[in-house]
Design a protein around this motif. Sequence first.
Motif, short mmCIF file in Angstrom:
data_model
loop_
_atom_site.label_atom_id
_atom_site.label_comp_id
_atom_site.label_asym_id
_atom_site.label_seq_id
_atom_site.Cartn_x
_atom_site.Cartn_y
_atom_site.Cartn_z
N ALA A 1 0.98 -1.07 -0.03
CA ALA A 1 0.08 -0.09 -0.02
C ALA A 1 0.80 1.19 0.17
O ALA A 1 1.93 1.28 0.45
CB ALA A 1 -0.89 0.19 1.23
N ASP A 2 0.47 2.28 -0.59
CA ASP A 2 1.09 3.51 -0.58
C ASP A 2 1.33 3.82 0.89
O ASP A 2 0.53 3.99 1.50
CB ASP A 2 0.29 4.57 -1.43
CG ASP A 2 0.44 4.30 -2.95
OD1 ASP A 2 1.17 3.61 -3.33
OD2 ASP A 2 -0.78 4.89 -3.62
N GLY A 3 2.65 4.32 1.12
CA GLY A 3 3.03 4.76 2.50
C GLY A 3 3.06 3.46 3.41
O GLY A 3 3.75 3.91 4.69
N GLN A 4 2.93 2.26 3.15
CA GLN A 4 3.34 1.19 3.98
C GLN A 4 4.58 0.98 4.18
O GLN A 4 5.55 0.94 3.15
CB GLN A 4 2.57 0.08 3.53
CG GLN A 4 2.58 -1.17 4.43
CD GLN A 4 1.99 -2.33 3.86
OE1 GLN A 4 1.76 -2.62 2.67
NE2 GLN A 4 1.47 -3.26 5.00
N ALA A 5 5.23 0.84 5.24
CA ALA A 5 6.51 0.54 5.62
C ALA A 5 6.78 -0.72 5.05
O ALA A 5 6.06 -1.66 5.13
CB ALA A 5 6.76 0.56 6.87
N ALA A 6 8.25 -1.04 4.45
CA ALA A 6 8.62 -2.16 3.99
C ALA A 6 8.65 -3.45 5.10
O ALA A 6 8.24 -4.13 4.85
CB ALA A 6 10.02 -1.96 3.32
N ALA A 7 9.06 -2.90 6.15
CA ALA A 7 9.16 -3.94 7.24
C ALA A 7 7.73 -4.42 7.66
O ALA A 7 7.45 -5.62 7.80
CB ALA A 7 9.76 -3.35 8.48
N GLU A 8 6.79 -3.52 7.55
CA GLU A 8 5.41 -3.92 7.90
C GLU A 8 4.76 -5.04 6.77
O GLU A 8 4.24 -5.86 7.03
CB GLU A 8 4.47 -2.83 8.15
CG GLU A 8 2.91 -3.04 8.20
CD GLU A 8 2.09 -1.87 8.35
OE1 GLU A 8 0.98 -2.02 8.22
OE2 GLU A 8 2.51 -0.61 8.15
N PHE A 9 4.95 -4.66 5.53
CA PHE A 9 4.63 -5.20 4.37
C PHE A 9 5.22 -6.60 4.38
O PHE A 9 4.72 -7.55 4.09
CB PHE A 9 5.02 -4.48 3.00
CG PHE A 9 4.50 -5.03 1.84
CD1 PHE A 9 3.56 -5.57 1.52
CD2 PHE A 9 5.63 -5.94 1.15
CE1 PHE A 9 2.98 -6.13 0.26
CE2 PHE A 9 5.37 -6.53 -0.08
CZ PHE A 9 4.27 -6.50 -0.34
N ALA A 10 6.61 -6.61 4.74
CA ALA A 10 7.37 -8.05 4.73
C ALA A 10 7.28 -9.10 5.87
O ALA A 10 7.51 -9.95 5.65
CB ALA A 10 9.01 -7.53 4.57
N SER A 11 6.69 -8.26 6.97
CA SER A 11 6.64 -9.09 8.11
C SER A 11 5.86 -10.45 8.00
O SER A 11 6.22 -11.46 8.55
CB SER A 11 6.01 -8.20 9.39
OG SER A 11 4.66 -7.95 9.06
N SER A 12 4.53 -10.46 7.14
CA SER A 12 3.88 -11.75 7.00
C SER A 12 4.87 -12.81 6.24
O SER A 12 4.73 -14.10 6.44
CB SER A 12 2.61 -11.53 6.43
OG SER A 12 2.75 -10.82 5.22
N TRP A 13 5.52 -12.23 5.22
CA TRP A 13 6.27 -12.87 4.32
C TRP A 13 7.55 -13.61 5.03
O TRP A 13 7.62 -14.63 4.92
CB TRP A 13 6.81 -12.08 3.10
CG TRP A 13 7.82 -12.83 2.45
CD1 TRP A 13 7.58 -13.96 1.33
CD2 TRP A 13 9.31 -12.48 2.21
NE1 TRP A 13 8.65 -14.08 0.48
CE2 TRP A 13 9.78 -13.41 1.02
CE3 TRP A 13 10.06 -11.80 2.94
CZ2 TRP A 13 10.81 -13.58 0.60
CZ3 TRP A 13 11.41 -11.82 2.39
CH2 TRP A 13 11.80 -12.76 1.60
N LEU A 14 8.16 -12.82 5.98
CA LEU A 14 9.27 -13.23 6.69
C LEU A 14 8.82 -14.33 7.82
O LEU A 14 9.48 -15.02 8.05
CB LEU A 14 10.03 -12.09 7.44
CG LEU A 14 10.88 -11.20 6.46
CD1 LEU A 14 10.96 -9.86 7.23
CD2 LEU A 14 11.95 -11.83 5.91
#
Length: 117
Positions: free
Chosen positions: A102-115
């Motif tokens: 999502a626009d403005g979503q932090a990479a760490a937040e986006f990646a957390s479920s993947w990680l």
Amino acid sequence: VWGRGNGGALALYAAVLEPRIRKIAMEGSIPSLHSVCRARIHEGMVDMIVPGVLKDFDLPELAPAVAPRMVLIASPRTPAGGRLPLAEAARDYPRAMVRARADGQAAAEFASSWLNN
């Protein structure tokens, strides 16, 4: 390995060559080298093109070579830099997780479920 932009292709190449890489993410990357050839205009692709590579393979054909390791296609883009529809990327990578940040979503937040998978 998390590759952003042209680094997405490099992440996929690295995973094919190195079995210790457990997960691969391609964020903001083109889905295929063939798409660059079909595009009238492309943005910053010169540094990642290997002459003659399409005679042997394209990026989507590498993804099965890393199976069963997870491949994430995150916010894919067109060769001209625009957003690629997720359905189009999912068609090229049927076993990959295809998501948009999502626009403005932090990479760490986006990646957390993947990680965490």
